[in-house]
Design an enzyme around this catalytic site. Structure first.
Site, PDB file in Angstrom:
ATOM      1  N   ARG A 147      -4.612 -12.000   3.800  1.00 40.68           N
ATOM      2  CA  ARG A 147      -4.970 -11.987   3.454  1.00 40.68           C
ATOM      3  C   ARG A 147      -5.979 -11.854   1.784  1.00 40.68           C
ATOM      4  NH1 ARG A 147      -8.371  -6.798   4.501  1.00 40.68           N
ATOM      5  NH2 ARG A 147      -9.962  -8.932   5.043  1.00 40.68           N
TER       6      ARG A 147
ATOM      7  N   TYR B 286      -1.505 -10.265   0.392  1.00 37.57           N
ATOM      8  CA  TYR B 286      -0.982 -10.037   1.254  1.00 37.57           C
ATOM      9  C   TYR B 286      -0.812 -10.905   2.593  1.00 37.57           C
ATOM     10  CZ  TYR B 286      -3.774  -6.939   3.290  1.00 37.57           C
ATOM     11  OH  TYR B 286      -4.984  -5.375   3.781  1.00 37.57           O
TER      12      TYR B 286
ATOM     13  N   HIS C 101      -7.640  -8.070  -2.255  1.00 34.69           N
ATOM     14  CA  HIS C 101      -9.500  -6.947  -2.416  1.00 34.69           C
ATOM     15  C   HIS C 101      -9.477  -5.727  -2.679  1.00 34.69           C
ATOM     16  CE1 HIS C 101      -7.086  -7.645   1.547  1.00 34.69           C
ATOM     17  NE2 HIS C 101      -7.979  -5.885   2.209  1.00 34.69           N
TER      18      HIS C 101
ATOM     19  N   HIS D 241     -10.733  -1.557  -1.002  1.00 33.97           N
ATOM     20  CA  HIS D 241     -11.245  -1.287   0.108  1.00 33.97           C
ATOM     21  C   HIS D 241     -12.914  -0.264  -0.186  1.00 33.97           C
ATOM     22  CE1 HIS D 241      -8.655  -2.426   3.325  1.00 33.97           C
ATOM     23  NE2 HIS D 241      -7.741  -2.734   2.040  1.00 33.97           N
TER      24      HIS D 241
ATOM     25  N   TYR E 256       0.755  -1.204  -0.105  1.00 36.75           N
ATOM     26  CA  TYR E 256      -0.081  -0.435  -0.248  1.00 36.75           C
ATOM     27  C   TYR E 256       0.910   0.868  -0.108  1.00 36.75           C
ATOM     28  CZ  TYR E 256      -4.017  -2.406   1.474  1.00 36.75           C
ATOM     29  OH  TYR E 256      -5.244  -3.412   1.024  1.00 36.75           O
TER      30      TYR E 256
END
Length: 270
Positions: free
Chosen positions: A188, A167, A191, A193, A133
């Protein structure tokens, strides 16, 4: 000032803790080991991480179990306020040489009665193809794969981005040690957000997942909801570099419009 809610929860915790001591024969050495681990959790700054991973999802499920509309899921630790506004349809900010498969993500935002919600604010953020990120990886430009846009007059939006990677949560500290103790991996599923705010209604914090991801059934944060899984549709067509395909994904959202939101205070209000 005395807070009765805090008192009630504390007394409930004491009762349940006594039951655990009795059931699992916890001795003082066990208790002291727990205290030492919690101290390390605080020193490492991982209390928010631990709570996000192991408890937030259960709180949300309980709070929204009898509520209509799209299911919420965890906010997570990677939300950043005041990211760039992009057009609808538009492109999420990204590097010129952004890795990954091109993805056109679209949605239709309605209320629970099926009425389209125009001019609804959508804050979107995601990991890149490597599962990293912006703001949390030094080599990624700020605001990369982050942006705010608004639905059109029909409640529709479309944004061009890249398919995110799955990740691992940080696993080299006390949270990682806890995962080893319970025999669980730190990963995870991939996805997107979304923080969706209608002009008059309850904010929705949610995530969108994709069919076929290997971690859908054993997400470390237990954030996956069956209603939030959509499909990556592959299409022929040169969209980037030498690749001759791109993906699309679509999902509809139903928001709660009401005088009193589920929470009196949103979890993202400051």
């Amino acid at each position: 000032m005395k807070n009765q809610k805090v008192i009630d929860i504390y007394q409930g915790l004491v009762i349940k803790f006594k039951d655990l001591i009795r059931e699992h024969e916890i001795d003082h050495d066990d208790y002291q080991e727990l205290v030492n681990w919690m101290d390390k959790l605080g020193e490492a700054g991982e209390i928010p991480l631990f709570m996000d991973v192991f408890f937030e999802t259960h709180a949300l499920q309980e709070m929204y179990k009898n509520v209509k509309g799209t299911e919420p899921t965890i906010l997570g630790p990677y939300y950043i306020e005041n990211t760039p506004v992009v057009e609808n349809p538009g492109i999420l900010p990204q590097r010129d040489d952004e890795l990954g498969d091109v993805l056109y993500f679209s949605g239709l935002v309605k209320d629970v009665d099926g009425n389209p919600l125009a001019n609804t604010k959508i804050d979107m953020w995601q990991a890149d193809a490597n599962g990293e990120y912006s703001y949390f990886a030094d080599h990624i430009p700020k605001d990369n794969l982050r942006g705010v846009f608004y639905t059109d007059e029909n409640g529709y939006f479309e944004v061009k981005t890249v398919a995110p990677g799955n990740y691992s949560i940080p696993a080299d500290g006390p949270t990682g040690n806890f995962l080893k103790w319970i025999g669980h991996h730190p990963y995870r599923p991939a996805h997107l957000h979304l923080l969706i705010q209608p002009e008059n209604g309850d904010k929705l914090v949610t995530q969108i997942y994709f069919e076929g991801d290997q971690y859908l059934e054993n997400d470390v944060a237990q954030g996956v909801r069956g209603t939030l899984i959509t499909k990556l549709e592959q299409h022929a067509g040169a969209e980037k570099g030498l690749k001759n395909y791109y993906y699309t994904a679509h999902i509809d959202f139903e928001l709660r419009l009401q005088d009193k939101p589920v929470f009196d205070k949103s979890i993202v209000d400051k």
